[in-house]
Design a protein around this motif. Sequence first.
Motif, mmCIF file in Angstrom:
data_model
loop_
_atom_site.group_PDB
_atom_site.id
_atom_site.type_symbol
_atom_site.label_atom_id
_atom_site.label_comp_id
_atom_site.label_asym_id
_atom_site.label_seq_id
_atom_site.Cartn_x
_atom_site.Cartn_y
_atom_site.Cartn_z
ATOM 1 N N THR A 74 52.348 -10.093 85.079
ATOM 2 C CA THR A 74 51.715 -11.394 85.265
ATOM 3 C C THR A 74 50.396 -11.291 86.022
ATOM 4 O O THR A 74 49.527 -12.140 85.859
ATOM 5 C CB THR A 74 52.651 -12.369 86.008
ATOM 6 O OG1 THR A 74 53.053 -11.786 87.242
ATOM 7 C CG2 THR A 74 53.864 -12.691 85.167
ATOM 8 N N TYR A 97 51.325 -17.035 78.136
ATOM 9 C CA TYR A 97 51.780 -15.715 78.578
ATOM 10 C C TYR A 97 52.748 -15.103 77.570
ATOM 11 O O TYR A 97 52.634 -13.930 77.222
ATOM 12 C CB TYR A 97 52.434 -15.795 79.958
ATOM 13 C CG TYR A 97 52.960 -14.461 80.435
ATOM 14 C CD1 TYR A 97 52.089 -13.477 80.869
ATOM 15 C CD2 TYR A 97 54.318 -14.188 80.446
ATOM 16 C CE1 TYR A 97 52.561 -12.248 81.301
ATOM 17 C CE2 TYR A 97 54.805 -12.971 80.873
ATOM 18 C CZ TYR A 97 53.917 -11.998 81.303
ATOM 19 O OH TYR A 97 54.390 -10.777 81.716
ATOM 20 N N LYS A 98 53.690 -15.893 77.083
ATOM 21 C CA LYS A 98 54.663 -15.388 76.111
ATOM 22 C C LYS A 98 53.993 -14.958 74.811
ATOM 23 O O LYS A 98 54.405 -13.974 74.199
ATOM 24 C CB LYS A 98 55.730 -16.439 75.832
ATOM 25 C CG LYS A 98 56.684 -16.630 76.990
ATOM 26 C CD LYS A 98 57.686 -17.728 76.719
ATOM 27 C CE LYS A 98 58.537 -17.981 77.952
ATOM 28 N NZ LYS A 98 59.462 -19.100 77.773
ATOM 29 N N LYS A 99 52.945 -15.682 74.390
ATOM 30 C CA LYS A 99 52.218 -15.325 73.169
ATOM 31 C C LYS A 99 51.509 -13.980 73.306
ATOM 32 O O LYS A 99 51.348 -13.264 72.330
ATOM 33 C CB LYS A 99 51.167 -16.386 72.830
ATOM 34 C CG LYS A 99 51.717 -17.655 72.266
ATOM 35 C CD LYS A 99 50.567 -18.588 71.925
ATOM 36 C CE LYS A 99 51.043 -19.900 71.362
ATOM 37 N NZ LYS A 99 49.909 -20.800 71.041
ATOM 38 N N ASN A 100 51.065 -13.656 74.498
ATOM 39 C CA ASN A 100 50.268 -12.453 74.727
ATOM 40 C C ASN A 100 50.989 -11.393 75.557
ATOM 41 O O ASN A 100 50.371 -10.434 76.010
ATOM 42 C CB ASN A 100 48.959 -12.846 75.428
ATOM 43 C CG ASN A 100 48.106 -13.711 74.561
ATOM 44 O OD1 ASN A 100 47.517 -13.243 73.597
ATOM 45 N ND2 ASN A 100 48.051 -14.995 74.869
ATOM 46 N N LYS A 101 52.276 -11.538 75.728
ATOM 47 C CA LYS A 101 53.060 -10.667 76.600
ATOM 48 C C LYS A 101 53.027 -9.193 76.167
ATOM 49 O O LYS A 101 53.051 -8.299 77.008
ATOM 50 C CB LYS A 101 54.506 -11.159 76.633
ATOM 51 C CG LYS A 101 55.362 -10.493 77.654
ATOM 52 C CD LYS A 101 56.731 -11.127 77.682
ATOM 53 C CE LYS A 101 57.572 -10.492 78.760
ATOM 54 N NZ LYS A 101 58.879 -11.127 78.855
ATOM 55 N N LYS A 102 52.922 -8.928 74.875
ATOM 56 C CA LYS A 102 52.962 -7.553 74.377
ATOM 57 C C LYS A 102 51.802 -6.712 74.897
ATOM 58 O O LYS A 102 51.953 -5.520 75.124
ATOM 59 C CB LYS A 102 52.967 -7.537 72.852
ATOM 60 C CG LYS A 102 54.230 -8.075 72.255
ATOM 61 C CD LYS A 102 54.178 -8.060 70.761
ATOM 62 C CE LYS A 102 55.413 -8.711 70.188
ATOM 63 N NZ LYS A 102 55.369 -8.804 68.738
ATOM 64 N N ASN A 122 52.774 -20.762 80.723
ATOM 65 C CA ASN A 122 53.933 -19.926 80.392
ATOM 66 C C ASN A 122 54.011 -19.622 78.899
ATOM 67 O O ASN A 122 54.393 -18.530 78.502
ATOM 68 C CB ASN A 122 55.230 -20.548 80.895
ATOM 69 C CG ASN A 122 55.525 -21.898 80.279
ATOM 70 O OD1 ASN A 122 54.620 -22.605 79.825
ATOM 71 N ND2 ASN A 122 56.784 -22.273 80.279
ATOM 72 N N VAL A 123 53.630 -20.562 78.069
ATOM 73 C CA VAL A 123 53.625 -20.347 76.616
ATOM 74 C C VAL A 123 52.528 -19.352 76.243
ATOM 75 O O VAL A 123 52.735 -18.454 75.422
ATOM 76 C CB VAL A 123 53.434 -21.687 75.862
ATOM 77 C CG1 VAL A 123 53.293 -21.461 74.375
ATOM 78 C CG2 VAL A 123 54.584 -22.633 76.175
ATOM 79 N N SER A 136 44.403 -17.232 70.999
ATOM 80 C CA SER A 136 45.654 -17.986 71.115
ATOM 81 C C SER A 136 45.395 -19.452 71.445
ATOM 82 O O SER A 136 46.231 -20.311 71.175
ATOM 83 C CB SER A 136 46.536 -17.388 72.220
ATOM 84 O OG SER A 136 46.884 -16.077 71.932
#
Length: 74
Positions: free
Chosen positions: A46, A36-41, A33-34, A24
């Motif tokens: 956290t 984290y959102k890219k890899n949240k799945k 935060n971005v 990423s």
Amino acid sequence: MKLPSKIFTYKESCLSKLAPILKSLEEKGCRPNVLYKKNKKMLKNTSDFTDCLLVLFVLGKIKFNPKSEEIELC
């Protein structure tokens, strides 16, 4: 921090999530935060994310740029 063992499989461990996080960051750095959102799945919470970032930082793979407030590859 979850490491592969008799209790946790490799897929559940922190180590399996390092490569996707690094991928990423290949194009350019991004804010935490971005990222984290890219890899949240693939992350349960956290805490898993911060464990992964800690491992990558200690290994010298990432750095934090305080001016741009972004995580970047070393």
